[in-house]
Design a protein around this motif. Sequence first.
Motif, PDB file in Angstrom:
ATOM      1  N   VAL A 166      35.409  53.569  42.385  1.00  0.00           N
ATOM      2  CA  VAL A 166      36.584  54.571  43.075  1.00  0.00           C
ATOM      3  C   VAL A 166      36.070  54.570  44.624  1.00  0.00           C
ATOM      4  CG1 VAL A 166      34.556  56.566  42.850  1.00  0.00           C
ATOM      5  CG2 VAL A 166      37.299  57.091  42.913  1.00  0.00           C
ATOM      6  N   LYS A 167      35.104  53.984  45.005  1.00  0.00           N
ATOM      7  CA  LYS A 167      34.698  53.844  46.559  1.00  0.00           C
ATOM      8  C   LYS A 167      35.007  52.678  46.895  1.00  0.00           C
ATOM      9  CE  LYS A 167      30.515  56.892  45.925  1.00  0.00           C
ATOM     10  NZ  LYS A 167      28.846  57.041  45.974  1.00  0.00           N
ATOM     11  N   ASP A 168      35.708  51.848  46.265  1.00  0.00           N
ATOM     12  CA  ASP A 168      36.276  50.602  46.945  1.00  0.00           C
ATOM     13  C   ASP A 168      37.189  50.737  47.778  1.00  0.00           C
ATOM     14  OD1 ASP A 168      33.980  49.047  45.877  1.00  0.00           O
ATOM     15  OD2 ASP A 168      35.239  48.216  44.105  1.00  0.00           O
ATOM     16  N   ASP A 169      37.472  49.618  48.726  1.00  0.00           N
ATOM     17  CA  ASP A 169      38.699  49.945  49.657  1.00  0.00           C
ATOM     18  C   ASP A 169      39.918  49.267  48.948  1.00  0.00           C
ATOM     19  OD1 ASP A 169      40.535  49.774  51.449  1.00  0.00           O
ATOM     20  OD2 ASP A 169      39.371  48.802  53.060  1.00  0.00           O
ATOM     21  N   LEU A 170      40.872  50.380  48.536  1.00  0.00           N
ATOM     22  CA  LEU A 170      42.097  50.194  47.713  1.00  0.00           C
ATOM     23  C   LEU A 170      42.913  49.217  48.518  1.00  0.00           C
ATOM     24  CD1 LEU A 170      43.318  50.747  44.831  1.00  0.00           C
ATOM     25  CD2 LEU A 170      44.044  52.722  46.056  1.00  0.00           C
ATOM     26  N   GLN A 171      43.262  49.636  49.719  1.00  0.00           N
ATOM     27  CA  GLN A 171      44.129  48.961  50.323  1.00  0.00           C
ATOM     28  C   GLN A 171      43.748  47.408  50.599  1.00  0.00           C
ATOM     29  OE1 GLN A 171      44.607  50.728  54.068  1.00  0.00           O
ATOM     30  NE2 GLN A 171      46.010  52.316  53.466  1.00  0.00           N
ATOM     31  N   ASP A 172      42.463  47.010  50.591  1.00  0.00           N
ATOM     32  CA  ASP A 172      42.125  45.791  50.895  1.00  0.00           C
ATOM     33  C   ASP A 172      42.204  45.338  49.617  1.00  0.00           C
ATOM     34  OD1 ASP A 172      40.558  43.615  52.391  1.00  0.00           O
ATOM     35  OD2 ASP A 172      39.244  43.942  50.615  1.00  0.00           O
ATOM     36  N   ALA A 173      42.016  45.828  48.486  1.00  0.00           N
ATOM     37  CA  ALA A 173      42.244  45.088  47.233  1.00  0.00           C
ATOM     38  C   ALA A 173      43.666  44.811  46.938  1.00  0.00           C
ATOM     39  CB  ALA A 173      41.759  46.110  46.053  1.00  0.00           C
ATOM     40  N   GLU A 174      44.679  45.721  47.424  1.00  0.00           N
ATOM     41  CA  GLU A 174      46.046  45.583  47.269  1.00  0.00           C
ATOM     42  C   GLU A 174      46.259  44.351  48.102  1.00  0.00           C
ATOM     43  OE1 GLU A 174      48.028  49.570  45.938  1.00  0.00           O
ATOM     44  OE2 GLU A 174      47.629  49.354  48.004  1.00  0.00           O
ATOM     45  N   ARG A 175      45.923  44.371  49.302  1.00  0.00           N
ATOM     46  CA  ARG A 175      46.337  43.197  50.189  1.00  0.00           C
ATOM     47  C   ARG A 175      45.935  41.763  49.516  1.00  0.00           C
ATOM     48  NH1 ARG A 175      43.462  40.340  53.357  1.00  0.00           N
ATOM     49  NH2 ARG A 175      41.469  41.407  53.156  1.00  0.00           N
ATOM     50  N   LYS A 176      44.517  41.716  49.014  1.00  0.00           N
ATOM     51  CA  LYS A 176      44.245  40.381  48.400  1.00  0.00           C
ATOM     52  C   LYS A 176      45.235  40.079  47.123  1.00  0.00           C
ATOM     53  CE  LYS A 176      39.253  40.627  49.436  1.00  0.00           C
ATOM     54  NZ  LYS A 176      37.831  40.985  48.962  1.00  0.00           N
ATOM     55  N   LEU A 177      45.531  40.980  46.523  1.00  0.00           N
ATOM     56  CA  LEU A 177      46.244  40.787  45.346  1.00  0.00           C
ATOM     57  C   LEU A 177      47.653  40.132  45.505  1.00  0.00           C
ATOM     58  CD1 LEU A 177      45.529  43.891  42.786  1.00  0.00           C
ATOM     59  CD2 LEU A 177      44.731  41.142  42.533  1.00  0.00           C
ATOM     60  N   HIS A 178      48.187  40.721  46.854  1.00  0.00           N
ATOM     61  CA  HIS A 178      49.592  40.286  47.166  1.00  0.00           C
ATOM     62  C   HIS A 178      49.490  38.800  47.613  1.00  0.00           C
ATOM     63  CE1 HIS A 178      52.256  43.771  46.713  1.00  0.00           C
ATOM     64  NE2 HIS A 178      51.188  44.581  47.016  1.00  0.00           N
ATOM     65  N   GLU A 179      48.308  38.518  48.565  1.00  0.00           N
ATOM     66  CA  GLU A 179      48.052  37.150  49.063  1.00  0.00           C
ATOM     67  C   GLU A 179      48.147  36.294  47.988  1.00  0.00           C
ATOM     68  OE1 GLU A 179      44.873  37.491  51.734  1.00  0.00           O
ATOM     69  OE2 GLU A 179      46.025  38.538  53.257  1.00  0.00           O
ATOM     70  N   THR A 209      35.052  57.663  38.483  1.00  0.00           N
ATOM     71  CA  THR A 209      34.299  56.535  38.823  1.00  0.00           C
ATOM     72  C   THR A 209      35.003  55.221  39.051  1.00  0.00           C
ATOM     73  OG1 THR A 209      33.606  56.023  36.646  1.00  0.00           O
ATOM     74  CG2 THR A 209      32.140  57.567  38.026  1.00  0.00           C
ATOM     75  N   LYS A 210      36.255  55.159  38.413  1.00  0.00           N
ATOM     76  CA  LYS A 210      36.900  53.740  38.283  1.00  0.00           C
ATOM     77  C   LYS A 210      38.260  54.009  38.699  1.00  0.00           C
ATOM     78  CE  LYS A 210      33.083  51.618  36.766  1.00  0.00           C
ATOM     79  NZ  LYS A 210      32.481  50.482  37.767  1.00  0.00           N
ATOM     80  N   VAL A 211      38.723  53.071  39.209  1.00  0.00           N
ATOM     81  CA  VAL A 211      40.173  52.574  39.567  1.00  0.00           C
ATOM     82  C   VAL A 211      40.789  51.435  38.803  1.00  0.00           C
ATOM     83  CG1 VAL A 211      42.064  52.594  41.210  1.00  0.00           C
ATOM     84  CG2 VAL A 211      40.261  54.054  41.744  1.00  0.00           C
ATOM     85  N   THR A 212      41.805  51.665  37.903  1.00  0.00           N
ATOM     86  CA  THR A 212      42.383  50.487  37.649  1.00  0.00           C
ATOM     87  C   THR A 212      43.652  50.165  38.146  1.00  0.00           C
ATOM     88  OG1 THR A 212      41.653  51.127  35.190  1.00  0.00           O
ATOM     89  CG2 THR A 212      43.530  49.431  35.450  1.00  0.00           C
ATOM     90  N   LEU A 213      43.680  49.019  38.945  1.00  0.00           N
ATOM     91  CA  LEU A 213      44.833  48.525  39.882  1.00  0.00           C
ATOM     92  C   LEU A 213      45.298  47.218  39.177  1.00  0.00           C
ATOM     93  CD1 LEU A 213      45.884  49.016  42.699  1.00  0.00           C
ATOM     94  CD2 LEU A 213      44.477  47.003  43.541  1.00  0.00           C
ATOM     95  N   THR A 214      46.798  47.354  38.940  1.00  0.00           N
ATOM     96  CA  THR A 214      47.517  46.438  38.343  1.00  0.00           C
ATOM     97  C   THR A 214      48.519  45.674  39.215  1.00  0.00           C
ATOM     98  OG1 THR A 214      47.404  47.761  36.510  1.00  0.00           O
ATOM     99  CG2 THR A 214      49.151  46.026  36.585  1.00  0.00           C
ATOM    100  N   LEU A 215      48.438  44.267  39.080  1.00  0.00           N
ATOM    101  CA  LEU A 215      49.488  43.382  39.900  1.00  0.00           C
ATOM    102  C   LEU A 215      50.452  43.159  38.918  1.00  0.00           C
ATOM    103  CD1 LEU A 215      50.307  41.544  42.170  1.00  0.00           C
ATOM    104  CD2 LEU A 215      48.579  39.780  41.253  1.00  0.00           C
ATOM    105  N   ARG A 216      51.800  43.442  39.264  1.00  0.00           N
ATOM    106  CA  ARG A 216      53.000  43.360  38.457  1.00  0.00           C
ATOM    107  C   ARG A 216      53.648  41.879  39.198  1.00  0.00           C
ATOM    108  NH1 ARG A 216      56.197  47.766  35.938  1.00  0.00           N
ATOM    109  NH2 ARG A 216      54.336  47.437  34.514  1.00  0.00           N
ATOM    110  N   TYR A 217      53.910  40.797  38.646  1.00  0.00           N
ATOM    111  CA  TYR A 217      54.775  40.033  39.205  1.00  0.00           C
ATOM    112  C   TYR A 217      55.543  39.242  38.231  1.00  0.00           C
ATOM    113  CZ  TYR A 217      50.958  37.006  37.027  1.00  0.00           C
ATOM    114  OH  TYR A 217      50.245  36.277  36.110  1.00  0.00           O
ATOM    115  N   TRP A 218      56.343  38.390  38.452  1.00  0.00           N
ATOM    116  CA  TRP A 218      57.462  37.578  37.448  1.00  0.00           C
ATOM    117  C   TRP A 218      57.146  36.184  37.882  1.00  0.00           C
ATOM    118  CZ3 TRP A 218      61.346  39.436  34.332  1.00  0.00           C
ATOM    119  CH2 TRP A 218      61.287  40.982  34.435  1.00  0.00           C
TER     120      TRP A 218
END
Length: 272
Positions: free
Chosen positions: A194-207, A231-240
């Motif tokens: 939960v303390k991780d940088d969410l925007q940085d994680a999203e940027r990496k997934l998009h790249e 304590t946790k965040v589940t981040l999902t990458l959705r793509y085709w």
Amino acid sequence: MNQEATDFILASRAAVSQAGALAVHYSFSIIGAIVILIIGWLLAGLLHRWAHRGLRSVHGIDETLAGFFSNLIRYLILILVFITVLGQFGVQTASIIAALGAAGLAIGLALQGTLQNIAAGIMLLVLRPFRVGEYIETSSVSGTVQEIGLFATELRTADGLYRLAPNSTLWNTPVTNYSREKARRHDLSIVLDVKDDLQDAERKLHELARQVPNVEASPAPHTFIADLTDTKVTLTLRYWAGTRHWDETTRAVRRAVKRAFYQQPEDAPARP
């Protein structure tokens, strides 16, 4: 004695005269029957070829279905020709037609399951919920379609096994076709602190989604929070991804995510 001889001669003459009349009558019947057989046989073959060519030119009609209907037309004409020939010899065709109808009903009841598979096979060949080379899945069977017949469909499972499925089992149940559409969606989730940088994680997934080949640009890949705890965040990458390369594309995305988020740095000290 003379009277008996006279009667015998008269009876013989009558028999010969009657035989001659019957011979003349049936000779015309035989000639007519031969002519009907020849014309009927030629007509059946001609209509068979016309029907086969015509059905093959219709968009969406399978070769198996074209052959089935053209053969059906040919045999129906031959049956009509046979009944007409019997009528030439004075046979009551009405009773023959009734007998054929009763025999057809009895055969239909005896082969009810087989006829059900034929009807299902015709519907599958006409509506085409799946084609040869496509991967399908039902509640009872899955695999790549090898051949669609009138009675059953041949499939090859993912582990290389041969499977024969009656057409009725494929027609009377929902079928998932994994190969019909050009692209398929895939969701890949990662768990972050939960303390991780969410925007940085999203940027990496998009790249990394843009860098992996065969990931569709439209619809564009996007991320969203699928679950959130204290304590946790589940981040999902959705793509085709393109259907033809879907397996290798999803595996490549997983490897890229593994390297980007879970790979241990080379200069990090090894765990004891």
